[in-house]
Design a protein around this motif. Structure first.
Motif, PDB file in Angstrom:
ATOM      1  N   LYS A   1     -55.283 -22.327   2.410  1.00 26.53           N
ATOM      2  CA  LYS A   1     -55.241 -21.288   3.332  1.00 26.53           C
ATOM      3  C   LYS A   1     -56.736 -21.268   4.160  1.00 26.53           C
ATOM      4  CE  LYS A   1     -55.421 -16.369   3.412  1.00 26.53           C
ATOM      5  NZ  LYS A   1     -55.156 -15.099   2.725  1.00 26.53           N
ATOM      6  N   ALA A   2     -56.489 -21.070   5.546  1.00 25.19           N
ATOM      7  CA  ALA A   2     -57.445 -21.265   6.316  1.00 25.19           C
ATOM      8  C   ALA A   2     -58.381 -20.391   6.275  1.00 25.19           C
ATOM      9  CB  ALA A   2     -56.970 -21.154   7.954  1.00 25.19           C
ATOM     10  N   THR A   3     -59.759 -20.390   6.635  1.00 23.66           N
ATOM     11  CA  THR A   3     -60.717 -19.358   6.604  1.00 23.66           C
ATOM     12  C   THR A   3     -61.117 -19.239   7.901  1.00 23.66           C
ATOM     13  OG1 THR A   3     -62.512 -20.897   6.420  1.00 23.66           O
ATOM     14  CG2 THR A   3     -61.494 -20.118   4.346  1.00 23.66           C
ATOM     15  N   ASP A   4     -62.186 -18.404   8.060  1.00 24.59           N
ATOM     16  CA  ASP A   4     -62.731 -18.021   9.438  1.00 24.59           C
ATOM     17  C   ASP A   4     -64.079 -18.816   9.588  1.00 24.59           C
ATOM     18  OD1 ASP A   4     -64.292 -16.470   7.832  1.00 24.59           O
ATOM     19  OD2 ASP A   4     -64.917 -14.854   9.156  1.00 24.59           O
ATOM     20  N   GLN A   5     -64.321 -20.080   8.830  1.00 26.05           N
ATOM     21  CA  GLN A   5     -65.404 -20.566   8.902  1.00 26.05           C
ATOM     22  C   GLN A   5     -65.468 -21.727   9.416  1.00 26.05           C
ATOM     23  OE1 GLN A   5     -66.667 -20.897   4.653  1.00 26.05           O
ATOM     24  NE2 GLN A   5     -67.072 -18.413   4.462  1.00 26.05           N
ATOM     25  N   ILE A   6     -66.409 -22.288  10.138  1.00 23.85           N
ATOM     26  CA  ILE A   6     -66.296 -23.546  10.831  1.00 23.85           C
ATOM     27  C   ILE A   6     -67.637 -24.352  10.413  1.00 23.85           C
ATOM     28  CG2 ILE A   6     -66.547 -24.840  12.858  1.00 23.85           C
ATOM     29  CD1 ILE A   6     -64.579 -22.719  14.207  1.00 23.85           C
ATOM     30  N   ALA A   7     -67.783 -25.661  10.039  1.00 17.07           N
ATOM     31  CA  ALA A   7     -68.842 -26.350   9.725  1.00 17.07           C
ATOM     32  C   ALA A   7     -68.757 -27.411  10.534  1.00 17.07           C
ATOM     33  CB  ALA A   7     -68.982 -26.461   8.330  1.00 17.07           C
ATOM     34  N   ARG A   8     -70.045 -28.184  10.792  1.00 27.42           N
ATOM     35  CA  ARG A   8     -70.255 -29.332  11.393  1.00 27.42           C
ATOM     36  C   ARG A   8     -70.220 -30.523  10.382  1.00 27.42           C
ATOM     37  NH1 ARG A   8     -71.003 -31.216  16.351  1.00 27.42           N
ATOM     38  NH2 ARG A   8     -70.878 -29.189  17.287  1.00 27.42           N
ATOM     39  N   LEU A   9     -69.513 -31.335  10.292  1.00 26.20           N
ATOM     40  CA  LEU A   9     -69.506 -32.494   9.505  1.00 26.20           C
ATOM     41  C   LEU A   9     -69.543 -33.827  10.113  1.00 26.20           C
ATOM     42  CD1 LEU A   9     -68.696 -30.363   7.440  1.00 26.20           C
ATOM     43  CD2 LEU A   9     -67.694 -32.103   6.106  1.00 26.20           C
ATOM     44  N   ASP A  10     -70.399 -34.719   9.997  1.00 22.98           N
ATOM     45  CA  ASP A  10     -70.619 -36.141  11.015  1.00 22.98           C
ATOM     46  C   ASP A  10     -70.550 -35.888  12.373  1.00 22.98           C
ATOM     47  OD1 ASP A  10     -70.857 -37.379   8.297  1.00 22.98           O
ATOM     48  OD2 ASP A  10     -68.879 -37.485   8.139  1.00 22.98           O
TER      49      ASP A  10
ATOM     50  N   TRP B   1     -60.989 -24.791   5.049  1.00 26.80           N
ATOM     51  CA  TRP B   1     -59.766 -24.124   4.196  1.00 26.80           C
ATOM     52  C   TRP B   1     -60.118 -24.116   2.850  1.00 26.80           C
ATOM     53  CZ3 TRP B   1     -54.328 -24.202   6.445  1.00 26.80           C
ATOM     54  CH2 TRP B   1     -54.479 -24.247   7.942  1.00 26.80           C
ATOM     55  N   GLU B   2     -59.472 -23.071   2.157  1.00 29.47           N
ATOM     56  CA  GLU B   2     -59.810 -22.953   0.802  1.00 29.47           C
ATOM     57  C   GLU B   2     -58.437 -23.567  -0.022  1.00 29.47           C
ATOM     58  OE1 GLU B   2     -61.083 -19.103   0.399  1.00 29.47           O
ATOM     59  OE2 GLU B   2     -63.144 -19.531   0.604  1.00 29.47           O
ATOM     60  N   GLY B   3     -58.559 -24.177  -1.086  1.00 27.94           N
ATOM     61  CA  GLY B   3     -57.475 -24.537  -1.293  1.00 27.94           C
ATOM     62  C   GLY B   3     -57.325 -24.491  -3.143  1.00 27.94           C
ATOM     63  N   VAL B   4     -56.249 -24.869  -3.809  1.00 30.44           N
ATOM     64  CA  VAL B   4     -55.962 -24.705  -5.493  1.00 30.44           C
ATOM     65  C   VAL B   4     -55.200 -25.831  -5.486  1.00 30.44           C
ATOM     66  CG1 VAL B   4     -54.287 -23.161  -5.156  1.00 30.44           C
ATOM     67  CG2 VAL B   4     -55.610 -23.457  -7.295  1.00 30.44           C
ATOM     68  N   THR B   5     -55.489 -26.735  -6.426  1.00 25.41           N
ATOM     69  CA  THR B   5     -54.853 -27.815  -6.892  1.00 25.41           C
ATOM     70  C   THR B   5     -53.556 -27.396  -7.865  1.00 25.41           C
ATOM     71  OG1 THR B   5     -55.912 -28.393  -8.829  1.00 25.41           O
ATOM     72  CG2 THR B   5     -56.900 -29.340  -6.653  1.00 25.41           C
ATOM     73  N   GLU B   6     -52.726 -28.267  -8.142  1.00 22.51           N
ATOM     74  CA  GLU B   6     -51.627 -27.847  -8.940  1.00 22.51           C
ATOM     75  C   GLU B   6     -52.198 -27.561 -10.193  1.00 22.51           C
ATOM     76  OE1 GLU B   6     -48.641 -31.350  -8.742  1.00 22.51           O
ATOM     77  OE2 GLU B   6     -50.289 -32.665  -8.203  1.00 22.51           O
ATOM     78  N   ARG B   7     -53.192 -28.181 -10.838  1.00 18.32           N
ATOM     79  CA  ARG B   7     -53.936 -28.060 -11.935  1.00 18.32           C
ATOM     80  C   ARG B   7     -54.738 -26.492 -12.074  1.00 18.32           C
ATOM     81  NH1 ARG B   7     -56.006 -33.628 -14.280  1.00 18.32           N
ATOM     82  NH2 ARG B   7     -54.198 -34.679 -14.209  1.00 18.32           N
TER      83      ARG B   7
END
Length: 67
Positions: A6-15, A22-28
Motif C-alpha cells: 500500500k502506498a504511503t505519502d512518504q518519499i525518501a532519497r536512496l542512492d 510503500w508499506e507491505g506485509v509478506t504472506e507470512r
C-alpha cells in the motif's frame, strides 16, 4: 515471496533517487517497507491506466529522511 503493498505519502532519497515508500506485509505476515522508484506495466494501455489510478488515489508525497 509475495507482498501485499500500500502506498504511503512518504518519499525518501536512496542512492540519489527519489522513491515512494510503500508499506507491505509478506504472506507470512511480516511487515516491511518497499522503496519504489518506478512502476511499469506490460503494455501502454495498462501503463496509462496505472498512471491514472496513481494520480487519482495516491496521496501527494512528503519527503522523509531515509535511514
Amino acid at each position: 515471496m509475495e507482498l501485499l503493498l500500500k502506498a504511503t505519502d512518504q518519499i525518501a532519497r536512496l542512492d540519489g533517487v527519489e522513491c515512494r515508500i510503500w508499506e507491505g506485509v509478506t504472506e507470512r505476515g511480516l511487515l516491511c517497507k518497499v522503496f519504489v522508484h518506478h512502476l511499469a506495466a506490460s503494455n501502454s494501455t495498462e501503463c496509462n491506466l496505472i498512471e491514472q489510478e496513481i494520480h487519482e488515489c495516491m496521496p501527494p508525497g512528503r519527503h522523509v529522511r531515509s535511514r
